[in-house]
Design an enzyme around this catalytic site. Structure first.
Site, PDB file in Angstrom:
ATOM      1  N   LYS A 152     -12.004  11.061   0.289  1.00  0.00           N
ATOM      2  CA  LYS A 152     -10.825  11.769  -0.201  1.00  0.00           C
ATOM      3  C   LYS A 152      -9.694  11.654   0.821  1.00  0.00           C
ATOM      4  CE  LYS A 152      -8.816  15.664  -0.049  1.00  0.00           C
ATOM      5  NZ  LYS A 152      -7.432  15.212  -0.256  1.00  0.00           N
ATOM      6  N   GLY A 205      -8.902  16.614  10.492  1.00  0.00           N
ATOM      7  CA  GLY A 205      -7.722  17.352  10.053  1.00  0.00           C
ATOM      8  C   GLY A 205      -7.508  18.570  10.918  1.00  0.00           C
ATOM      9  N   SER A 206      -6.954  19.620  10.309  1.00  0.00           N
ATOM     10  CA  SER A 206      -6.599  20.799  11.095  1.00  0.00           C
ATOM     11  C   SER A 206      -7.832  21.638  11.426  1.00  0.00           C
ATOM     12  CB  SER A 206      -5.596  21.649  10.313  1.00  0.00           C
ATOM     13  OG  SER A 206      -6.163  22.065   9.098  1.00  0.00           O
ATOM     14  N   THR A 207      -7.766  22.357  12.508  1.00  0.00           N
ATOM     15  CA  THR A 207      -8.870  23.225  12.918  1.00  0.00           C
ATOM     16  C   THR A 207      -9.098  24.311  11.870  1.00  0.00           C
ATOM     17  OG1 THR A 207      -8.509  22.734  15.252  1.00  0.00           O
ATOM     18  CG2 THR A 207      -9.650  24.792  14.759  1.00  0.00           C
ATOM     19  N   GLU A 208      -8.004  24.771  11.273  1.00  0.00           N
ATOM     20  CA  GLU A 208      -8.113  25.823  10.261  1.00  0.00           C
ATOM     21  C   GLU A 208      -8.941  25.362   9.045  1.00  0.00           C
ATOM     22  OE1 GLU A 208      -4.269  26.872   8.829  1.00  0.00           O
ATOM     23  OE2 GLU A 208      -5.113  28.202   7.302  1.00  0.00           O
ATOM     24  N   GLY A 210     -10.936  22.820   9.005  1.00  0.00           N
ATOM     25  CA  GLY A 210     -12.262  22.487   9.531  1.00  0.00           C
ATOM     26  C   GLY A 210     -13.182  23.694   9.565  1.00  0.00           C
ATOM     27  N   GLU A 227     -13.455  16.441  13.258  1.00  0.00           N
ATOM     28  CA  GLU A 227     -12.547  15.937  14.288  1.00  0.00           C
ATOM     29  C   GLU A 227     -11.233  16.675  14.043  1.00  0.00           C
ATOM     30  OE1 GLU A 227      -9.949  14.590  16.191  1.00  0.00           O
ATOM     31  OE2 GLU A 227      -9.954  12.736  15.013  1.00  0.00           O
ATOM     32  N   CYS A 261      -3.831  13.575  16.941  1.00  0.00           N
ATOM     33  CA  CYS A 261      -4.672  14.624  17.525  1.00  0.00           C
ATOM     34  C   CYS A 261      -4.910  14.373  19.011  1.00  0.00           C
ATOM     35  CB  CYS A 261      -5.990  14.721  16.774  1.00  0.00           C
ATOM     36  SG  CYS A 261      -6.729  13.128  16.467  1.00  0.00           S
ATOM     37  N   GLU A 354      -1.100  23.272  18.603  1.00  0.00           N
ATOM     38  CA  GLU A 354      -0.829  21.869  18.313  1.00  0.00           C
ATOM     39  C   GLU A 354       0.491  21.779  17.540  1.00  0.00           C
ATOM     40  OE1 GLU A 354      -3.527  19.737  15.527  1.00  0.00           O
ATOM     41  OE2 GLU A 354      -3.634  18.254  17.134  1.00  0.00           O
TER      42      GLU A 354
HETATM   43  P1  NAP Z   1      -5.370  19.576   6.633  1.00  0.00           P
HETATM   44  O1  NAP Z   1      -4.881  20.588   5.662  1.00  0.00           O
HETATM   45  O2  NAP Z   1      -6.449  19.920   7.555  1.00  0.00           O
HETATM   46  O3  NAP Z   1      -5.761  18.281   5.762  1.00  0.00           O
HETATM   47  C1  NAP Z   1      -6.713  17.298   6.122  1.00  0.00           C
HETATM   48  C2  NAP Z   1      -7.489  16.860   4.894  1.00  0.00           C
HETATM   49  O4  NAP Z   1      -8.258  17.946   4.384  1.00  0.00           O
HETATM   50  C3  NAP Z   1      -6.621  16.419   3.718  1.00  0.00           C
HETATM   51  O5  NAP Z   1      -7.250  15.366   3.045  1.00  0.00           O
HETATM   52  C4  NAP Z   1      -6.562  17.654   2.880  1.00  0.00           C
HETATM   53  O6  NAP Z   1      -6.254  17.389   1.534  1.00  0.00           O
HETATM   54  C5  NAP Z   1      -7.968  18.159   3.032  1.00  0.00           C
HETATM   55  N1  NAP Z   1      -8.159  19.585   2.731  1.00  0.00           N
HETATM   56  C6  NAP Z   1      -7.260  20.583   2.799  1.00  0.00           C
HETATM   57  N2  NAP Z   1      -7.822  21.751   2.458  1.00  0.00           N
HETATM   58  C7  NAP Z   1      -9.119  21.507   2.160  1.00  0.00           C
HETATM   59  C8  NAP Z   1     -10.216  22.299   1.740  1.00  0.00           C
HETATM   60  N3  NAP Z   1     -10.094  23.614   1.556  1.00  0.00           N
HETATM   61  N4  NAP Z   1     -11.407  21.711   1.523  1.00  0.00           N
HETATM   62  C9  NAP Z   1     -11.559  20.394   1.723  1.00  0.00           C
HETATM   63  N5  NAP Z   1     -10.543  19.573   2.117  1.00  0.00           N
HETATM   64  C10 NAP Z   1      -9.347  20.125   2.342  1.00  0.00           C
HETATM   65  O7  NAP Z   1      -4.169  19.063   7.494  1.00  0.00           O
HETATM   66  P2  NAP Z   1      -2.622  19.085   7.061  1.00  0.00           P
HETATM   67  O8  NAP Z   1      -2.307  20.301   6.234  1.00  0.00           O
HETATM   68  O9  NAP Z   1      -2.326  17.804   6.466  1.00  0.00           O
HETATM   69  O10 NAP Z   1      -1.951  19.237   8.467  1.00  0.00           O
HETATM   70  C11 NAP Z   1      -1.846  20.535   9.059  1.00  0.00           C
HETATM   71  C12 NAP Z   1      -2.010  20.478  10.550  1.00  0.00           C
HETATM   72  O11 NAP Z   1      -3.285  19.970  10.882  1.00  0.00           O
HETATM   73  C13 NAP Z   1      -1.053  19.543  11.263  1.00  0.00           C
HETATM   74  O12 NAP Z   1       0.177  20.145  11.463  1.00  0.00           O
HETATM   75  C14 NAP Z   1      -1.827  19.265  12.526  1.00  0.00           C
HETATM   76  O13 NAP Z   1      -1.627  20.272  13.473  1.00  0.00           O
HETATM   77  C15 NAP Z   1      -3.256  19.246  12.078  1.00  0.00           C
HETATM   78  N6  NAP Z   1      -3.781  17.890  11.819  1.00  0.00           N
HETATM   79  C16 NAP Z   1      -4.655  17.346  12.685  1.00  0.00           C
HETATM   80  C17 NAP Z   1      -5.132  16.055  12.455  1.00  0.00           C
HETATM   81  C18 NAP Z   1      -6.090  15.392  13.366  1.00  0.00           C
HETATM   82  O14 NAP Z   1      -6.125  14.175  13.414  1.00  0.00           O
HETATM   83  N7  NAP Z   1      -6.916  16.116  14.090  1.00  0.00           N
HETATM   84  C19 NAP Z   1      -4.712  15.334  11.357  1.00  0.00           C
HETATM   85  C20 NAP Z   1      -3.827  15.935  10.460  1.00  0.00           C
HETATM   86  C21 NAP Z   1      -3.387  17.201  10.701  1.00  0.00           C
HETATM   87  P3  NAP Z   1      -4.744  17.428   0.964  1.00  0.00           P
HETATM   88  O15 NAP Z   1      -3.825  17.322   2.106  1.00  0.00           O
HETATM   89  O16 NAP Z   1      -4.710  16.283   0.048  1.00  0.00           O
HETATM   90  O17 NAP Z   1      -4.609  18.712   0.240  1.00  0.00           O
END
Ligand code: NAP
Ligand code: MG
Length: 457
Positions: A152, A205-208, A210, A227, A261, A354
């Protein structure tokens, strides 16, 4: 309709019908149906199939790079490098099926041996910052180990994953082994995490989010690797080659527009070297070419979205200690200038959270102990750097910093053959290198009795 946008122009690239929960279920069912045959493919044959896929990715590198650059706003030269790594990752893991070795363990009365077996269907949930690269770090070991997968991508950046799906099929991977679903995380992603037929979730993705995935995975005792975010320290000692350290610091915080990240978003500088470092650093930041991602010379593009730009801007309020800024184009697109804040206290919000944008906090330190204390004063632990010409000090600090990857006199973080992942709230598990396979396999222990008259122990 899901509108996929080019962040450099704000214009729509493509409209897609987003997947539903029913589509996620169907993808899991296809992956489940394909699993018995895929796991039974002879190791040498699975290697050949993955090598063919790696070759196809090499051939399609330029078009994939163009697509990834348009969808993320990353400079084309960066996208080319990343697509090179995608192919390289498949080449690397293509060698693994025949090296998925077990052990024999000396025990009494028989022979004991271990096997590494695939998990089944794995769900891979990835973000928008390095869309196909991060997906490849998960897909290649998952497939090499004999799993089938559902990928996904982030809704903002699904285009390279859709292309990958086509390339994998054309390269000869059996139907159902790779499945891509493009839909919202909170519905489709959540469904994959809760699905009974999914054995493991690998998430970046985000820690939240995760945290939520870990909680949701507990219902089915799913395997989880995470991660997550980082707030990594780039530690510069006064005895370092300051010019070199300063020249390397911009890409380490504004590469991928800071949406990385591994970003070294805190620069810890020994107080006595602060002035000299800052003057080199200012020259280096101001020389960074920010602009059209399609231009060969561009080094930094826009942020991913308007709402993300708002979040980044919230870290630079009116009264922020801005030391200097780099350039940013006017006009459409989600631009944000490289922004250097100095001096910052390690307890300030910008040093704790972050930012995920081209904003860096410069924090002075007194001595080695102070540097290590500041570096570790964070909930994260993903990457980091130490700059010094004193080898013993470099090693002491490298050992003392609580982080998954660390570079000495360099700011690089990832290589296909070396483990990557986080300490503390930066995540669980390691990607890349041989260890990644451990996260896509289960250990089976088999005891084989060699006694003739044994009743059984
Ligand atoms: P995110 O919400 O954590 O999204 C990462 C992935 O998880 C996306 O594919 C997202 O799908 C999916 N997702 C979201 N909610 C989910 C849930 N409840 N269950 C399963 N999958 C879910 O990250 P973001 O909103 O794009 O970015 C927010 C913050 O996260 C950034 O500002 C940054 O601080 C951090 N971040 C960190 C990394 C890293 O490499 N560690 C990468 C990206 C972001 P959809 O987006 O399609 O809804
Ligand atoms: Mg989100």
């Amino acid at each position: 309709m899901l509108e996929v946008v080019n962040p450099a122009t704000g214009r729509m690239l493509r409209g897609l019908e987003p997947a539903t929960v029913a589509d996620a279920d169907a993808a899991v069912a296809r992956a489940k149906a394909a699993f018995p045959k895929w796991r039974a493919v002879e190791p040498a044959e699975r290697s050949r199939m993955l090598r063919r896929l790696a070759d196809a990715l090499d051939r399609e590198r330029e078009s994939l790079a163009q697509l990834e650059s348009r969808n993320t706003g990353k400079p084309i030269s960066d996208a080319r490098g990343e697509m090179g790594m995608v192919a390289e990752t498949f080449h690397y893991y293509a060698g693994m099926p025949e090296r998925n070795l077990g052990e024999t363990i000396p025990v009494s009365g028989g022979i004991d041996m271990t096997f590494r077996e695939p998990l089944g269907v794995v769900a891979l949930i990835v973000p928008w910052n390095f869309p196909l690269t991060i997906a490849s770090w998960k897909m290649a070991p998952a497939l090499a180990a004999g799993n089938t997968l559902v990928l996904k991508p982030a809704e903002l950046t699904p285009l390279s994953a859709i292309e990958f799906d086509r390339i994998a099929l054309e390269a000869g991977l059996p139907e159902g082994v790779v499945n891509v679903v493009v839909g919202p995380g909170r519905t489709v992603g959540q469904r994959l995490v809760e699905h009974e037929d999914v054995a493991k979730v690998a998430f970046t993705g985000s820690t939240e989010v995760g945290r939520g995935i870990m909680a949701a995975a507990s219902k089915t005792i799913k395997r989880v690797t995470l991660e997550l975010g980082g707030k990594s320290a780039n530690i510069v000692f006064a005895d370092a080659d300051l010019e070199r350290a300063a020249a390397a610091a911009p890409p380490a915080f504004l590469g991928n527009a800071g949406q990385d990240c591994c970003a070294r978003s805190r620069i810890l500088v020994e107080r006595s070297a602060m002035d000299e470092f800052m003057s080199h650093f200012e020259r280096a930041v101001k020389a960074v070419r920010v602009g059209d991602p399609a231009s060969e010379k561009t080094e930094m593009g826009p942020l991913i979205s308007a709402s993300h730009r708002e979040k980044v801007a919230s870290f630079v309020p009116e009264d922020a200690p801005v030391a200097f800024r780099g350039a940013a184009p006017e006009g459409p697109g989600f631009w944000f200038p490289p922004t250097v804040l100095a001096p910052v206290s390690n307890s300030d919000r910008v040093a704790r959270e972050e930012v995920f944008g081209p904003v860096v906090a410069v924090i002075p330190f007194k001595d080695e102990d102070d540097a290590v204390r500041l570096a570790n004063e964070t909930v994260y632990g993903l990457s980091g750097s130490v700059w010094t010409t004193n080898g013993a000090k470099a090693l002491r600090v490298a050992r003392a910093v609580e982080t998954g990857v660390l570079s000495v006199n360099s700011n690089t973080s990832v290589r296909v053959a070396t483990p990557f992942g986080g300490f503390k709230q930066s995540g669980i598990g390691r990607e890349l290198g041989p260890r990644a396979l451990e996260h896509y396999t289960e250990v089976k222990n088999v005891y084989f009795s060699t006694e003739e008259d044994q009743v059984g122990r």
